[in-house]
Design an enzyme around this catalytic site. Structure first.
Site, mmCIF file in Angstrom:
data_model
loop_
_atom_site.group_PDB
_atom_site.id
_atom_site.type_symbol
_atom_site.label_atom_id
_atom_site.label_comp_id
_atom_site.label_asym_id
_atom_site.label_seq_id
_atom_site.Cartn_x
_atom_site.Cartn_y
_atom_site.Cartn_z
ATOM 1 N NE ARG A 184 31.792 41.657 64.968
ATOM 2 C CZ ARG A 184 32.062 42.808 64.371
ATOM 3 N NH1 ARG A 184 31.396 43.159 63.278
ATOM 4 N NH2 ARG A 184 33.008 43.597 64.834
ATOM 5 C CD GLU A 200 44.087 50.157 51.385
ATOM 6 O OE1 GLU A 200 44.635 51.065 50.704
ATOM 7 O OE2 GLU A 200 42.862 50.093 51.585
ATOM 8 C CB SER A 208 41.027 49.743 60.217
ATOM 9 O OG SER A 208 39.923 49.869 61.089
ATOM 10 C CB CYS A 225 37.439 62.257 60.871
ATOM 11 S SG CYS A 225 36.226 61.781 59.616
ATOM 12 C CG ASN A 254 32.630 52.551 60.611
ATOM 13 O OD1 ASN A 254 33.193 51.489 60.819
ATOM 14 N ND2 ASN A 254 33.254 53.724 60.647
ATOM 15 C CE1 TYR A 270 17.314 72.845 84.040
ATOM 16 C CE2 TYR A 270 16.161 71.763 85.852
ATOM 17 C CZ TYR A 270 16.853 72.852 85.353
ATOM 18 O OH TYR A 270 17.099 73.933 86.140
#
Length: 578
Positions: A44, A55, A61, A65, A332, A452
């Site tokens: 970017r 890899e 990616s 979890c 991340n 609330y």
């Protein structure tokens, strides 16, 4: 206590990738959360750098979890956890992700890596201007007899999860043993139980979820038992039994002496360790936590070598000391920060609180910052509160939420919190993590303008109550005492008068041993029955009426009056689970 993260090196000289005639080469080793985040952020920032990711696995990616939930069937297909592949990264970011390629060596002086193509066995050499190590962690596999039997699994990557689910679908699995009661172990226990499997958990420490204080972990134990999970706590596995076809059991105790737990499936989840081989080859410093020492932008002690994600250290936001808590959220962040720094950016990592949450059947179990034990070990004089309040009004289905908060008596600073409840724990732990991050005083919590509505919260939110009670304890005279502290005092022979200020109806349901019963409405008139010079503890069901009784006695001249933190409800839980 140190307040700043280590500065390992001066910023390495970098060619500006936007202005060089030859390609600026970034090599990333590892393609899960941190590696892909680093590569994406670098791209970017610049279109001219050549970015290559190596890899050794075939999945990139992925959501590690989420693996237990694929095993349990809540996630239908593994593709939902592996939504991006190498082709996607090439098309989106012009990043070359080479799966099935293992980096086997690093020459930091020559700035080269040696790469093995796992499909062909051939090796090649690649050069780099900047190298990012995102090598992650590996599951700890204890050297037990039988640990390599069919039906024994770790849970680290999609291949592991596929293997477990295939085993479950191909065989009649009725009983499983989970070794280790941390996050992955508890998630796997829940998911296997929901598949109708009888699960026993073996944990070497005294409670499940040992990263929390024992009085909180004990509630996790109770929830597991409530759902039929067998617990073998403070127990060690001596061997795993079976034959060439399948595992048949787990021996708890020594290999020759102990109890054998029948098992058609065994999950080994006793922790993870950083993959340090490449960092050590490069000569990078390993920090006191056992992970790679880095500065706030991910630089190691070796020029042009960076480390991100689970393989790298962070630092504790409260103490400033090195910390290592391998979580996808941190991976991340650190990947993005290093990808930015390598391409001329100024992002810096700000440290961690170890904030985490896990679902254990009907409870959310969360923590952030220092536990009571860690705070005391760090040298703080702490005030500890157990705050039991509904997450929203009971008339709209509110359920009890327990927040244990720890504060520094000297400064009033909130140091940490733990929360357990059927709902609302996630919201409150995030608010408290934010408060700790910005070094909030406990008094600040009451003044937070929180959302609330009776469908979501009470008018005074549990966070507000937490701040009010801690501030009163630290700056007022409404001191708190935990059940453990009370029993320690009594065990040491100190004279302690314990006063139950509840109604007779509530007392009939259970009470603190050795307490006297004087309902709050009668306390002023009957205070003469008590010794005003004695160490006095008042209590009610959860703490509010106990505090009212504390105020009455204090105003009548009693010298040392403490309110039992969390009241009888917390006391009985502590007594029943210690």
């Amino acid at each position: 206590m140190r307040s700043n993260a280590p500065s390992l090196t001066e910023p390495a000289e970098q060619r500006n990738p936007m202005s060089t005639s030859s390609p600026f080469k970034i090599v990333v080793v590892g393609s899960v959360a941190a590696g892909t985040s680093a590569a994406a952020k670098a791209r970017r920032n610049t279109e001219t750098a050549r970015i290559t990711v190596y890899e050794r696995d075939h999945d990139i990616s992925y959501s590690g979890c989420g693996l237990p939930y694929f095993v349990g069937g809540e996630v239908e297909t593994i593709d939902q956890l592996t939504p991006r592949d190498a082709a996607w990264f090439k098309a989106r970011y012009d990043v070359d992700v080479r799966t099935g390629h293992e980096v086997t060596a690093v020459d930091a002086a020559a700035r080269t890596v040696t790469v093995r193509d796992l499909a062909t066995g051939s090796t090649s050499e690649d050069t780099y201007d900047e190298l990012i190590l995102a090598t992650g962690v590996r599951s700890v596999v204890p050297p037990l007899p039988g640990v390599d039997l069919p039906g024994v699994f770790t849970v680290r990557n999609p291949s592991d999860a596929r293997g477990i689910r295939e085993w479950l679908e191909a065989r009649e699995v009725r009983r499983a043993v989970v070794v280790g009661a941390g996050y992955i172990g508890l998630e796997m226990t829940e998911q296997l139980t929901r598949r109708g499997i009888e699960v026993t958990v073996v944990e070497a420490l005294e409670h499940a979820m040992p990263r929390m204080d024992a009085d909180m972990s004990a509630r996790v134990d109770a929830e597991l038992r409530r759902h039929g999970v067998g617990l073998r706590l403070a127990a060690r596995v001596g061997a795993i039994e079976g034959d060439d076809d399948a595992v048949t059991g787990v021996r708890v105790g020594s290999p020759d002496d102990g109890e054998t737990l029948p098992a058609d499936l065994v999950i080994v989840s006793v922790g993870v360790r950083p993959n340090l081989e490449l960092a050590q080859q490069a000569g990078a410093t390993i920090g006191p936590t056992g992970a790679i020492a880095v500065d706030r932008q991910g630089r190691t002690s070796v020029e042009h070598v960076w480390a991100v994600g689970d393989v790298a250290e962070s630092f504790d936001l409260v103490t400033g000391e090195p910390a290592w808590v391998p979580l996808g959220s941190t991976a991340n962040k650190t990947g993005r920060i290093t990808g930015d720094a390598i391409t001329g950016g100024t992002l810096e990592h700000r440290g961690i609180l170890g904030t985490s949450i896990v679902r254990v059947f009907d409870l959310a179990v969360a923590r952030t910052g220092l536990t009571e034990d860690l705070a005391r070990a760090a040298g703080y004089d702490v005030e500890v509160l157990h705050n039991i309040k509904p997450d929203r009004p009971e008339y709209l289905g509110g359920k009890a939420l327990l927040i244990k908060a720890v504060a520094d008596r000297a400064s009033g600073r909130l140091l940490g919190a733990q929360a357990i409840g059927a709902s609302g724990a996630d919201k409150r732990i995030d608010v408290l993590a934010t408060a700790i991050t910005y070094r909030a005083d406990v008094a600040d919590l009451f003044h937070l303008d929180l959302a609330y509505s009776p469908t979501y919260a009470t008018t005074k939110d549990p966070v507000h109550y937490t701040g009010m009670a801690l501030d009163n304890a630290i700056r007022g005279r409404a001191r708190l005492i935990t059940p453990a502290e009370l029993e320690r005092l009594r065990g040491d022979g100190e004279k302690v008068q314990v006063v139950d200020v509840r109604s007779a109806k509530d007392r009939a349901k259970g009470f603190v041993d050795g307490s006297v019963h004087i309902p709050l409405a009668e306390l002023r008139a009957r205070a003469g029955e008590l010794d005003p010079a004695a160490f006095t503890v008042t209590y009610c069901n959860k703490g509010v009426t106990g505090n009212a009784g504390q105020n009455v006695l204090r105003n009548l001249g009693f010298e040392k009056v403490y309110n039992l933190s969390g009241g009888n409800k917390n006391y009985q839980s502590w007594v029943g689970n210690r």
